[in-house]
Each structure stands twice: as C-alpha cells, then as structure tokens.
Design an enzyme around this catalytic site. Structure first.
Site, PDB file in Angstrom:
ATOM      1  N   VAL A   1      -3.104  -7.482 -14.230  1.00 53.11           N
ATOM      2  CA  VAL A   1      -4.168  -8.487 -14.276  1.00 53.11           C
ATOM      3  C   VAL A   1      -4.493  -9.037 -12.890  1.00 53.11           C
ATOM      4  O   VAL A   1      -5.057 -10.118 -12.765  1.00 53.11           O
ATOM      5  CB  VAL A   1      -3.798  -9.644 -15.236  1.00 53.11           C
ATOM      6  CG1 VAL A   1      -3.787  -9.165 -16.664  1.00 53.11           C
ATOM      7  CG2 VAL A   1      -2.458 -10.264 -14.870  1.00 53.11           C
TER       8      VAL A   1
ATOM      9  N   ASP B   1      -4.549  -9.133   2.333  1.00 53.46           N
ATOM     10  CA  ASP B   1      -4.490  -9.729   1.002  1.00 53.46           C
ATOM     11  C   ASP B   1      -4.183 -11.223   1.066  1.00 53.46           C
ATOM     12  O   ASP B   1      -4.559 -11.975   0.168  1.00 53.46           O
ATOM     13  CB  ASP B   1      -3.402  -9.040   0.160  1.00 53.46           C
ATOM     14  CG  ASP B   1      -3.855  -7.682  -0.381  1.00 53.46           C
ATOM     15  OD1 ASP B   1      -4.926  -7.202   0.039  1.00 53.46           O
ATOM     16  OD2 ASP B   1      -3.130  -7.111  -1.220  1.00 53.46           O
TER      17      ASP B   1
ATOM     18  N   GLY C   1      -5.348  -5.549 -18.764  1.00 48.49           N
ATOM     19  CA  GLY C   1      -6.193  -5.576 -17.565  1.00 48.49           C
ATOM     20  C   GLY C   1      -6.945  -4.271 -17.402  1.00 48.49           C
ATOM     21  O   GLY C   1      -6.336  -3.215 -17.242  1.00 48.49           O
TER      22      GLY C   1
ATOM     23  N   CYS D   1       0.822  -1.209   0.000  1.00 42.36           N
ATOM     24  CA  CYS D   1       0.000   0.000   0.000  1.00 42.36           C
ATOM     25  C   CYS D   1       0.859   1.263   0.000  1.00 42.36           C
ATOM     26  O   CYS D   1       0.726   2.113  -0.876  1.00 42.36           O
ATOM     27  CB  CYS D   1      -0.904  -0.035   1.227  1.00 42.36           C
ATOM     28  SG  CYS D   1      -1.651   1.537   1.614  1.00 42.36           S
TER      29      CYS D   1
ATOM     30  N   HIS E   1     -25.305  23.669   0.536  1.00 40.02           N
ATOM     31  CA  HIS E   1     -25.403  24.036  -0.876  1.00 40.02           C
ATOM     32  C   HIS E   1     -24.356  25.095  -1.199  1.00 40.02           C
ATOM     33  O   HIS E   1     -24.172  26.020  -0.395  1.00 40.02           O
ATOM     34  CB  HIS E   1     -26.801  24.599  -1.170  1.00 40.02           C
ATOM     35  CG  HIS E   1     -26.927  25.113  -2.571  1.00 40.02           C
ATOM     36  ND1 HIS E   1     -27.065  24.263  -3.646  1.00 40.02           N
ATOM     37  CD2 HIS E   1     -26.887  26.376  -3.062  1.00 40.02           C
ATOM     38  CE1 HIS E   1     -27.137  24.989  -4.750  1.00 40.02           C
ATOM     39  NE2 HIS E   1     -27.026  26.283  -4.434  1.00 40.02           N
TER      40      HIS E   1
HETATM   41  P1  FAD Z   1       0.867  -5.863   2.025  1.00 40.22           P
HETATM   42  O1  FAD Z   1       0.629  -4.411   1.945  1.00 40.22           O
HETATM   43  O2  FAD Z   1       1.261  -6.572   0.776  1.00 40.22           O
HETATM   44  O3  FAD Z   1       1.999  -6.076   3.132  1.00 40.22           O
HETATM   45  C1  FAD Z   1       2.556  -7.330   3.358  1.00 40.22           C
HETATM   46  C2  FAD Z   1       3.932  -7.109   3.976  1.00 40.22           C
HETATM   47  O4  FAD Z   1       4.461  -8.366   4.375  1.00 40.22           O
HETATM   48  C3  FAD Z   1       4.939  -6.512   3.014  1.00 40.22           C
HETATM   49  O5  FAD Z   1       5.523  -5.384   3.591  1.00 40.22           O
HETATM   50  C4  FAD Z   1       5.956  -7.618   2.791  1.00 40.22           C
HETATM   51  O6  FAD Z   1       7.286  -7.127   2.594  1.00 40.22           O
HETATM   52  C5  FAD Z   1       5.848  -8.398   4.093  1.00 40.22           C
HETATM   53  N1  FAD Z   1       6.231  -9.807   3.996  1.00 40.22           N
HETATM   54  C6  FAD Z   1       5.822 -10.703   3.083  1.00 40.22           C
HETATM   55  N2  FAD Z   1       6.342 -11.905   3.348  1.00 40.22           N
HETATM   56  C7  FAD Z   1       7.119 -11.759   4.449  1.00 40.22           C
HETATM   57  C8  FAD Z   1       7.921 -12.641   5.210  1.00 40.22           C
HETATM   58  N3  FAD Z   1       8.030 -13.938   4.909  1.00 40.22           N
HETATM   59  N4  FAD Z   1       8.583 -12.150   6.273  1.00 40.22           N
HETATM   60  C9  FAD Z   1       8.477 -10.841   6.608  1.00 40.22           C
HETATM   61  N5  FAD Z   1       7.732  -9.975   5.932  1.00 40.22           N
HETATM   62  C10 FAD Z   1       7.037 -10.427   4.863  1.00 40.22           C
HETATM   63  N6  FAD Z   1      -5.888  -0.584  -1.843  1.00 40.22           N
HETATM   64  C11 FAD Z   1      -6.719   0.389  -1.433  1.00 40.22           C
HETATM   65  O7  FAD Z   1      -7.441   0.207  -0.456  1.00 40.22           O
HETATM   66  N7  FAD Z   1      -6.770   1.597  -2.076  1.00 40.22           N
HETATM   67  C12 FAD Z   1      -6.005   1.852  -3.162  1.00 40.22           C
HETATM   68  O8  FAD Z   1      -6.074   2.948  -3.712  1.00 40.22           O
HETATM   69  C13 FAD Z   1      -5.116   0.851  -3.612  1.00 40.22           C
HETATM   70  N8  FAD Z   1      -4.317   1.066  -4.676  1.00 40.22           N
HETATM   71  C14 FAD Z   1      -3.447   0.097  -5.060  1.00 40.22           C
HETATM   72  C15 FAD Z   1      -2.634   0.336  -6.160  1.00 40.22           C
HETATM   73  C16 FAD Z   1      -1.734  -0.623  -6.581  1.00 40.22           C
HETATM   74  C17 FAD Z   1      -0.854  -0.341  -7.759  1.00 40.22           C
HETATM   75  C18 FAD Z   1      -1.630  -1.848  -5.859  1.00 40.22           C
HETATM   76  C19 FAD Z   1      -0.636  -2.898  -6.276  1.00 40.22           C
HETATM   77  C20 FAD Z   1      -2.440  -2.109  -4.786  1.00 40.22           C
HETATM   78  C21 FAD Z   1      -3.359  -1.143  -4.374  1.00 40.22           C
HETATM   79  N9  FAD Z   1      -4.213  -1.364  -3.293  1.00 40.22           N
HETATM   80  C22 FAD Z   1      -5.087  -0.391  -2.905  1.00 40.22           C
HETATM   81  C23 FAD Z   1      -4.212  -2.645  -2.566  1.00 40.22           C
HETATM   82  C24 FAD Z   1      -3.431  -2.533  -1.247  1.00 40.22           C
HETATM   83  O9  FAD Z   1      -2.127  -2.106  -1.517  1.00 40.22           O
HETATM   84  C25 FAD Z   1      -3.409  -3.886  -0.538  1.00 40.22           C
HETATM   85  O10 FAD Z   1      -4.734  -4.358  -0.405  1.00 40.22           O
HETATM   86  C26 FAD Z   1      -2.801  -3.767   0.850  1.00 40.22           C
HETATM   87  O11 FAD Z   1      -1.468  -3.314   0.759  1.00 40.22           O
HETATM   88  C27 FAD Z   1      -2.836  -5.114   1.560  1.00 40.22           C
HETATM   89  O12 FAD Z   1      -2.267  -4.981   2.809  1.00 40.22           O
HETATM   90  P2  FAD Z   1      -1.591  -6.250   3.539  1.00 40.22           P
HETATM   91  O13 FAD Z   1      -1.087  -5.737   4.847  1.00 40.22           O
HETATM   92  O14 FAD Z   1      -2.521  -7.384   3.531  1.00 40.22           O
HETATM   93  O15 FAD Z   1      -0.371  -6.667   2.591  1.00 40.22           O
END
Ligand code: FAD
Length: 472
Positions: free
Chosen positions: A261, A302, A175, A38, A452
């Site tokens: 995609v 995610d 996509g 994010c 308004h």
């Molecule tokens: P992530 O943000 O992916 O964080 C996971 C973390 O775990 C990472 O820092 C990674 O380095 C770490 N990690 C992974 N494996 C290990 C390991 N084995 N050991 C230690 N650390 C590890 N969402 C919105 O709500 N609004 C938006 O406008 C939006 N725009 C986006 C635009 C793009 C281009 C992209 C790609 C995504 C966008 N998203 C948006 C989606 C959003 O980024 C994700 O839904 C969000 O980041 C998910 O959060 P998370 O904490 O589940 O995972």
C-alpha cells in the site's frame, strides 16, 4: 570541503559520487547495504524475479507460438539464488565505484547531533563527522496499514517477498499500485491464484484512465481477480491459511497476504527536526534546489516524497551535490558562507520529463501529463493514439493489445505527455522523454525515420497523427 551523505541508496550514492567528482572530500554513511531499497529489495530483485516470471508465462503460452513446451516448474530457491547473485554483483560494483572515487564509506547508523554533525553508531562505538554540507538520503520504509497485523508470519511486504525463499500458490495482494501489480503479474505467471484488493475504483491510481483499463484487462486475462473500491478490513491467520475480509462481506482465503500500500519517508529518530530541519509529516521539506531550511543541509530521494523512484533519487542526488559544492565554493570565495541560503541556486529537475514505468506483462510507461491532467491545468491539448494491433513487430511478439498515446499542445506541437502500454514500453518511452526534454515537437519525432519492423514505429505514427491534429 567535506560533504557528508547520510544513506547509501541510489540517491545518496549518486550524490556522493558527484560531490567527489567535483573535488569534495566525501563521507558516505550507510546502515546496511549500499544500493539501498532499489538494489536490495526493490527495483533489481523485482525485475529479476519478473524475468523468470516472463519465461514461465511464455512457456505457458508456448503453443500459441507453435512450440510444445512442458509447464514451467518453479524452484524458488534457485530463483532467489539468481536474484541474490545479481544483487551481490551490483553491490560490489558500487563498492568499487565509491572506492575508486576515494569516498570514505562508513557502515553504521547515522543521527544528526546538529545541522553540521552526524554521529555514527556501529560495532566500533560512536564517531562524529563534521560536514560543510550534508545530504540527507535515508530513503523510505514500507507503509503499514493499522488493519493488518504485520507480526503474522504469512503477512508479507515487498521486503519479505523479495527475501523469503517461497512463491505463494494463492496470494491476496493489498494495493493495486505499481508494486502490487508487479508482484501480482509475477505470481500469476508462476501459476498462483492472485487476488488484488484496491481501495480506489481503478488499478494504478493517479494514472490515465485508458492506461488503467488496459492494465486491468491484461492482468485479468492472466487470471488475476481484482476487488476494486474495497479495503482489507481484517486479516487473520489460522494455521497456514490467511483470511481477508472485505467490506462487501467476502472472506478470501489464501496462503499469503502481501501488503503493498505504498511507502513513507524514513526519517524518525535521526534527529532531523531537533537539528532545526523543517519536516512535512515524515518527509524532509526542501526547495526545488533540494536545500532544506537549514544552511548547508540538503535532502533528496524518497526522503523528500514526490516521485519515489530510483532514477529520480539519483538525479536529485547529482543535482543536490552540484548545488551544495558550487554554492559552498562560491560562498567561501566571496566570504559569504553565513549567507549561503540567500545565494542564487543553480540546478533543478524538470519532473515532467521523468519517465515512470510498470514492469507488468504488457509493460507500461508514462512521461509528462495525461490529457485530463493537462486540461485541468488549462492547456489546450490534442491526443493521438496508435494501437499495437496494427504494428507488425508487436503482432509477431504476440503482444498487440496495447497502444501509444501522445498528448501535444494545439498550435505548437509541443509534447505534453505520453502513455505507452505494450511491448518494451519501459525502453521505448525514452524517445519521448528525450524529445520532451529537448523541446522537440511531435512533428520532429514523426519526421525521424524509425526502423521497420519495430514497436517504436507506433510512436512515430502517434506523433504524426498528433502533429496533424495540432496543425504543425
Ligand atoms: P533508499 O534506496 O531507500 O536508500 C536509503 C538508504 O539509506 C538505505 O540503504 C538505508 O539503509 C540507509 N539509511 C537509512 N537511514 C539511515 C541512517 N540513519 N544511517 C545510515 N543509513 C541509513 N523505483 C524505480 O525507479 N523503478 C523500479 O522498478 C522500482 N521498483 C521498486 C520495487 C519495490 C518492491 C520497491 C519497494 C521500490 C521500488 N522502486 C522502484 C523505488 C526505489 O527503490 C526507491 O525510489 C529508491 O530506492 C529510493 O532511493 P533513495 O536513495 O532515496 O532511498
């Protein structure tokens, strides 16, 4: 109690902060940067670049507003510097927040040795962390189509597009979902020739039809060319040119190809199935309280699929942390630790109240169900639409082509869903999200005085119309 959180994205960070707030000792393991996808390559970088794109687009159309401005020239390096300084500022804020909460942030790659032990590997070697409760939050990775060779220098994903110091002059985006359309909109605003190839017959698959049509029409007016119901069957690079072949025989030449995609949960190689954790393909399977099948192990964001959005990951992180800490403390007090799985669970999330947004021009936002999907679920619903063409503020802003569409339940006026295409849609949707969350009716929203001139007046009008149709 020791809570170990694996992954420092929005989900993992929120879980760690909540667990610390509730009094647990917390270790947060992150392999790269706090803030995850994010902050570093997703939401924040794209919206920062889209802000520059908006200025360029407004400059392009300035004459309509009675302003004679030169065409905006793009300096990719400065644009990326601005993005980087915002990302760094937010990253340091998260570092201070976790430090203030006395969270032990450990940088390194974590892997489960068993369901209660994480081994972290980094430059210092290997360290094992024992957890009373473990929150898995490793996020997702870009999904790569086998038909596209990602080794080619001019094939990008969102990762390169937010990192490389270049704005393409011509680009083909594979996509037509949210990420694809946001990049298409940004590049077109900077003056690029943009093609979008989408496998399904409509952009923004899964969305309401009126929303899909409005998004496509608006982006076509910006000069974006859509190839719907088509796939990129082959992508080749010759020198500095990319050639993408479509099933209808067209070959499109561009400087770059951006593959957008979708994303898939990032779980491979972290020892999840080996620790006995049930998977659903790449996703970790959980119940609605974010518990995996293994006692004391939770998963969020995610990594568990579903709505892959940052605010969803955050909320899931908070709820998982609460469930983990409270269940553990209750079980410990009752001497029931071994039976943790069978104790009553606590909180969950009502996903029908979670907004989802697209930051194109115009902006798009939705919450809850469309009329079609509500009907498929057997609900008796009405739909009311208020167009921005009759809204003074939207007309003044030069963005009067969209609408607010409200879906409400016949007889009760309960809010079932809302779709907005138009100015500030990503902000105004929260009025309906809040109303829906607290079970207000369309009549309640219609009876609230709206200032308004505001674009929010269109929400009030749509709700008033829906209330009349519902008979409330
Ligand atoms: P992530 O943000 O992916 O964080 C996971 C973390 O775990 C990472 O820092 C990674 O380095 C770490 N990690 C992974 N494996 C290990 C390991 N084995 N050991 C230690 N650390 C590890 N969402 C919105 O709500 N609004 C938006 O406008 C939006 N725009 C986006 C635009 C793009 C281009 C992209 C790609 C995504 C966008 N998203 C948006 C989606 C959003 O980024 C994700 O839904 C969000 O980041 C998910 O959060 P998370 O904490 O589940 O995972």
């Amino acid at each position: 109690m020791h809570v170990v959180v694996l992954g420092g994205g929005p989900g993992g960070t929120a879980a760690a902060l909540e667990a610390a707030r509730l009094g647990a000792k917390v270790t947060l393991i992150e392999k790269e940067f706090l803030g995850g996808t994010c902050l570093n390559w997703g939401c924040v970088p794209t919206k920062t670049v889209l802000r520059s794109a908006r200025i360029a687009w407004d400059a392009h159309n300035a004459a309509e507003y009675g302003l004679m401005l030169p065409k905006a020239g793009v300096e990719a390096e400065r644009l990326m510097e601005r993005k980087e300084s915002i990302v760094e500022e937010l990253r340091s804020q998260i570092e201070s927040q976790t430090a203030r909460a006395k969270i032990d942030v450990v940088y390194g790659e974590g892997r489960l040795l068993d369901a209660a032990t994480v081994r972290v590997t980094n430059a210092d070697g290997e360290t094992d962390y024992h957890a009373d409760a473990l929150v898995l939050a490793t996020g997702s990775e870009v999904f790569r189509l086998p038909s596209i060779d990602h080794g080619l220098e001019r094939v990008w994903t969102s990762h390169e597009a937010t990192s490389v110091l270049a704005i393409p002059e011509t680009v083909l985006i594979v996509g037509g979902g949210v990420i694809g359309l946001e990049f298409a909109c940004a590049y077109a605003s900077f003056g690029a020739m943009v093609h979008v190839v989408e496998l399904t017959p409509n952009v923004l698959p899964g969305n309401d039809k009126r929303v899909q049509r409005a998004a496509q029409e608006a982006l076509e007016k910006m000069g974006i060319v859509f190839h719907l119901g088509q796939a990129a069957t082959s992508v080749t690079q010759r020198g500095e040119h990319m050639y993408t072949e479509l099933p209808d025989g067209q070959v499109i030449e561009t400087d770059y190809v951006l593959s957008a995609v979708g994303r898939k949960p990032l779980s491979e190689g972290f020892g999840f199935p080996e620790a006995g954790i049930e998977m659903d393909r790449a996703a970790v399977r959980t119940d609605e309280y974010f518990r995996t099948n293994v006692t004391g192990v939770y998963a969020i964001g995610d990594l568990i699929g579903g709505m892959m959005l940052a605010h969803v990951a955050e909320e899931e992180g908070v709820i998982a942390a609460r469930n983990a800490v409270r269940l553990y403390e209750f079980a410990e007090a009752e001497g029931l630790l071994a039976k943790l799985m069978h104790l009553p669970a606590l909180e969950k999330i009502d996903y029908s109240c979670v907004p989802a947004c697209v930051y194109t021009f115009p902006e798009i936002s939705v919450v809850g169900s469309s009329r079609d999907s509500a009907k498929e679920r057997g609900l008796n619903v009405v739909q009311a639409v208020s167009k921005y063409a009759a809204n003074g503020k939207a007309l003044g802003e030069g963005e009067a082509e969209g609408f607010v569409q409200i879906v409400a339940e016949m007889g009760t006026g309960a809010i079932v869903g809302c779709q907005i295409v138009g100015p500030h849609a990503v902000e105004t949707i929260h009025e309906i999200a809040l109303a829906k969350r607290h079970k207000l009716t369309v009549r309640d929203v219609a009876e609230a005085v709206h200032a308004h001139p505001t674009v929010s007046e269109a929400i009030r009008l749509a709700c008033a119309d829906a209330a009349a149709k519902c008979g409330v």
